[in-house]
Design a protein around this motif. Structure first.
Motif, PDB file in Angstrom:
ATOM      1  N   VAL A   1       7.314  60.303  32.567  1.00  0.00           N
ATOM      2  CA  VAL A   1       7.027  58.900  32.287  1.00  0.00           C
ATOM      3  C   VAL A   1       8.295  58.231  31.778  1.00  0.00           C
ATOM      4  O   VAL A   1       9.030  58.804  30.964  1.00  0.00           O
ATOM      5  N   ILE A   2       8.574  57.015  32.257  1.00  0.00           N
ATOM      6  CA  ILE A   2       9.697  56.209  31.791  1.00  0.00           C
ATOM      7  C   ILE A   2       9.159  54.934  31.150  1.00  0.00           C
ATOM      8  O   ILE A   2       8.310  54.253  31.725  1.00  0.00           O
ATOM      9  N   TYR A   3       9.653  54.626  29.958  1.00  0.00           N
ATOM     10  CA  TYR A   3       9.309  53.374  29.276  1.00  0.00           C
ATOM     11  C   TYR A   3      10.491  52.422  29.415  1.00  0.00           C
ATOM     12  O   TYR A   3      11.611  52.723  28.973  1.00  0.00           O
ATOM     13  N   ASP A   4      10.273  51.269  30.053  1.00  0.00           N
ATOM     14  CA  ASP A   4      11.375  50.352  30.361  1.00  0.00           C
ATOM     15  C   ASP A   4      11.535  49.240  29.338  1.00  0.00           C
ATOM     16  O   ASP A   4      12.231  48.252  29.582  1.00  0.00           O
TER      17      ASP A   4
ATOM     18  N   GLN B   1       5.862  53.831  32.989  1.00  0.00           N
ATOM     19  CA  GLN B   1       5.671  54.041  34.414  1.00  0.00           C
ATOM     20  C   GLN B   1       5.877  55.511  34.769  1.00  0.00           C
ATOM     21  O   GLN B   1       6.720  56.189  34.183  1.00  0.00           O
ATOM     22  N   PHE B   2       5.090  55.987  35.743  1.00  0.00           N
ATOM     23  CA  PHE B   2       5.283  57.340  36.241  1.00  0.00           C
ATOM     24  C   PHE B   2       6.565  57.418  37.054  1.00  0.00           C
ATOM     25  O   PHE B   2       6.944  56.461  37.742  1.00  0.00           O
ATOM     26  N   SER B   3       7.237  58.547  36.993  1.00  0.00           N
ATOM     27  CA  SER B   3       8.456  58.752  37.768  1.00  0.00           C
ATOM     28  C   SER B   3       8.563  60.225  38.152  1.00  0.00           C
ATOM     29  O   SER B   3       8.465  61.107  37.287  1.00  0.00           O
TER      30      SER B   3
ATOM     31  N   ASP C   1      16.766  55.686  38.280  1.00  0.00           N
ATOM     32  CA  ASP C   1      15.590  55.014  37.738  1.00  0.00           C
ATOM     33  C   ASP C   1      15.990  54.001  36.678  1.00  0.00           C
ATOM     34  O   ASP C   1      15.329  53.841  35.661  1.00  0.00           O
ATOM     35  N   ALA C   2      17.140  53.335  36.872  1.00  0.00           N
ATOM     36  CA  ALA C   2      17.656  52.410  35.868  1.00  0.00           C
ATOM     37  C   ALA C   2      16.641  51.318  35.570  1.00  0.00           C
ATOM     38  O   ALA C   2      16.027  50.753  36.471  1.00  0.00           O
ATOM     39  N   THR C   3      16.462  51.037  34.291  1.00  0.00           N
ATOM     40  CA  THR C   3      15.515  50.011  33.857  1.00  0.00           C
ATOM     41  C   THR C   3      16.271  48.860  33.209  1.00  0.00           C
ATOM     42  O   THR C   3      17.481  48.918  33.017  1.00  0.00           O
ATOM     43  N   GLY C   4      15.577  47.801  32.869  1.00  0.00           N
ATOM     44  CA  GLY C   4      16.201  46.696  32.173  1.00  0.00           C
ATOM     45  C   GLY C   4      16.898  45.722  33.111  1.00  0.00           C
ATOM     46  O   GLY C   4      16.473  45.487  34.231  1.00  0.00           O
ATOM     47  N   ASN C   5      18.007  45.162  32.629  1.00  0.00           N
ATOM     48  CA  ASN C   5      18.651  44.060  33.337  1.00  0.00           C
ATOM     49  C   ASN C   5      19.961  44.457  34.007  1.00  0.00           C
ATOM     50  O   ASN C   5      20.827  43.613  34.235  1.00  0.00           O
TER      51      ASN C   5
ATOM     52  N   ASP D   1      17.662  46.055  25.300  1.00  0.00           N
ATOM     53  CA  ASP D   1      16.336  46.641  25.097  1.00  0.00           C
ATOM     54  C   ASP D   1      16.494  48.104  24.696  1.00  0.00           C
ATOM     55  O   ASP D   1      17.593  48.670  24.742  1.00  0.00           O
ATOM     56  N   THR D   2      15.377  48.707  24.324  1.00  0.00           N
ATOM     57  CA  THR D   2      15.298  50.142  24.052  1.00  0.00           C
ATOM     58  C   THR D   2      14.403  50.780  25.105  1.00  0.00           C
ATOM     59  O   THR D   2      13.273  50.324  25.318  1.00  0.00           O
ATOM     60  N   VAL D   3      14.900  51.797  25.773  1.00  0.00           N
ATOM     61  CA  VAL D   3      14.153  52.469  26.836  1.00  0.00           C
ATOM     62  C   VAL D   3      14.049  53.955  26.509  1.00  0.00           C
ATOM     63  O   VAL D   3      14.826  54.487  25.712  1.00  0.00           O
ATOM     64  N   ALA D   4      13.083  54.619  27.152  1.00  0.00           N
ATOM     65  CA  ALA D   4      12.852  56.025  26.838  1.00  0.00           C
ATOM     66  C   ALA D   4      12.247  56.729  28.053  1.00  0.00           C
ATOM     67  O   ALA D   4      11.708  56.073  28.961  1.00  0.00           O
ATOM     68  N   ASP D   5      12.355  58.042  28.056  1.00  0.00           N
ATOM     69  CA  ASP D   5      11.657  58.828  29.086  1.00  0.00           C
ATOM     70  C   ASP D   5      11.237  60.165  28.491  1.00  0.00           C
ATOM     71  O   ASP D   5      11.743  60.621  27.462  1.00  0.00           O
ATOM     72  N   MET D   6      10.259  60.801  29.140  1.00  0.00           N
ATOM     73  CA  MET D   6       9.811  62.140  28.740  1.00  0.00           C
ATOM     74  C   MET D   6       9.138  62.785  29.936  1.00  0.00           C
ATOM     75  O   MET D   6       8.376  62.145  30.670  1.00  0.00           O
ATOM     76  N   GLY D   7       9.461  64.058  30.146  1.00  0.00           N
ATOM     77  CA  GLY D   7       8.854  64.758  31.264  1.00  0.00           C
ATOM     78  C   GLY D   7       9.370  66.175  31.378  1.00  0.00           C
ATOM     79  O   GLY D   7      10.016  66.704  30.463  1.00  0.00           O
ATOM     80  N   VAL D   8       9.107  66.779  32.532  1.00  0.00           N
ATOM     81  CA  VAL D   8       9.529  68.140  32.816  1.00  0.00           C
ATOM     82  C   VAL D   8      10.461  68.111  34.020  1.00  0.00           C
ATOM     83  O   VAL D   8      10.163  67.447  35.013  1.00  0.00           O
TER      84      VAL D   8
END
Length: 353
Positions: free
Chosen positions: A32-35, A40-42, A253-257, A342-349
């Motif tokens: 999951v990625i938080y933009d 969002q799933f990734s 998977d770049a997020t933001g601007n 902004d602050t973005v984050a991700d978590m996964g395997v």
């Protein structure tokens, strides 16, 4: 990494027999990625083909390519190939510059290895990384003497793909006139050839590197090093630029601007300096890493036409990995950046096959 032998062939040559191998490996990830606004799933799966061989005279050769870029429309930047021997290694295609090969980057964080935040851990080298800044394929040469390695690289100076109509791949280049306050744009077919020279010294627990790059009027000096002690490793990088009016960010998977090949001149800025610090801690199955990066932007405006001032763009990242064994790793990261606002984050395997 567990390697699966995909195919092994024998090449029969006039002077004898030389062996060549093709190995199939791969990577995958899901999470999951938080933009900054939404989660969002990734997910992604890649097959990687690695080919190696050796001639009867002892010349080593090979290359690698990913299944997702094997059909790239830009000839020469899909994968890379190399030859190596007594006089060093020559590599062509999607390869880094001499400066990046000698100095390196900051530690990556997250299960996307920094891609969720535009790969801010990667220093914005003037040339390299294949299609970086529309320079096309790169060539990289490396020669090592004991603990010292020497590097040289260059692009081909052309934006246009083979057999395309004149002007089909032309770029629009803009230049700001501070006196008139007007930005003039022109269409160009080719870039100035970009090249880089660098060297590093590597001992048992530390490395230090120095690099220089140039493209047209733009210049770059980079200095960096990495030291390891016990379970810790620290990295420091400094880059100084002149006449650098664009900066490139990556990330699948770049997020933001973010805008690829961001043109700073249209905003009355040029890139002046980049500072970077990184730290890693590894103990058994756990890895913790973090980085800080500052990009100093100099204003190119003067007088009343400006209203601008120099700016510092800071970026921070921290992440952790837990090795589950068998090629699987649980990872997560958080990045806060002025470039993203902004602050973005991700978590996964993530997986290695």
């Amino acid at each position: 990494m567990k390697k699966v032998l995909f195919a092994t062939t024998a090449l029969v040559m006039t002077a004898g027999v030389a062996a060549a191998e093709v190995a199939l490996t791969g990577t995958g990830r899901m999470g999951v990625i938080y933009d900054g606004n939404d989660a969002q799933f990734s997910s992604r799966l890649r097959a990687i083909f690695t080919m190696t061989g050796e001639s009867d005279a002892g010349l080593s050769f090979g290359g690698s390519i990913r299944a997702d870029n094997s059909a790239s429309g830009n000839q020469g930047v899909a994968g890379s190939v190399y030859v190596s021997g007594t006089y060093g290694k020559l590599e062509m295609g999607d390869v880094v510059s001499a400066s990046e090969a000698a100095v390196g980057d900051l530690p990556s964080v997250g299960y996307t290895d920094g891609g969720f935040a535009g790969d801010l851990e990667e220093i914005s080298y003037l040339t390299g990384d294949g299609a970086n800044l529309d320079q096309g394929p790169n060539i990289l040469y490396q020669y090592s003497i004991n603990n010292i390695s020497l590097f040289a690289s260059a692009s081909d100076g052309s934006d246009r793909r083979w057999f395309t109509t004149t002007g089909a791949n032309d770029n629009v280049v803009c230049e700001f006139d501070p006196e008139s306050g007007i930005t003039d744009c022109e269409t160009v077919s080719d870039d100035d050839l970009a090249w880089s020279l660098a060297a590093n010294y590597e001992a048992e627990n530390f490395m230090v590197g120095l690099g220089y790059a140039k493209q047209g009027d733009a210049e770059e000096w980079t200095l960096g090093g990495k030291a390891s002690f016990n379970n810790f490793a620290v990295t420091a990088i400094y880059a100084d630029y002149s006449d650098r009016n664009s900066i490139s960010f990556g990330g699948d998977d770049a997020t933001g601007n973010f805008v690829d090949d961001l043109t700073l001149s249209s905003e009355n800025y040029e890139l002046g300096k980049t500072w970077g610090l990184g730290a890693e801690y590894q103990m058994d199955a756990i890895r913790v890493a973090g980085f800080w990066r500052r990009d100093e932007l100099r204003t190119t405006s003067t007088g009343d036409a400006a209203g601008y001032g120099d700016r510092d763009m800071d970026s921070y990242g921290i992440g952790a990995d837990y090795d589950l064994g068998g090629g699987a790793t649980l990872s997560g990261g958080i990045v806060d950046s002025d470039w993203l606002n902004d602050t973005v984050a991700d978590m996964g395997v993530k997986f290695k096959f």
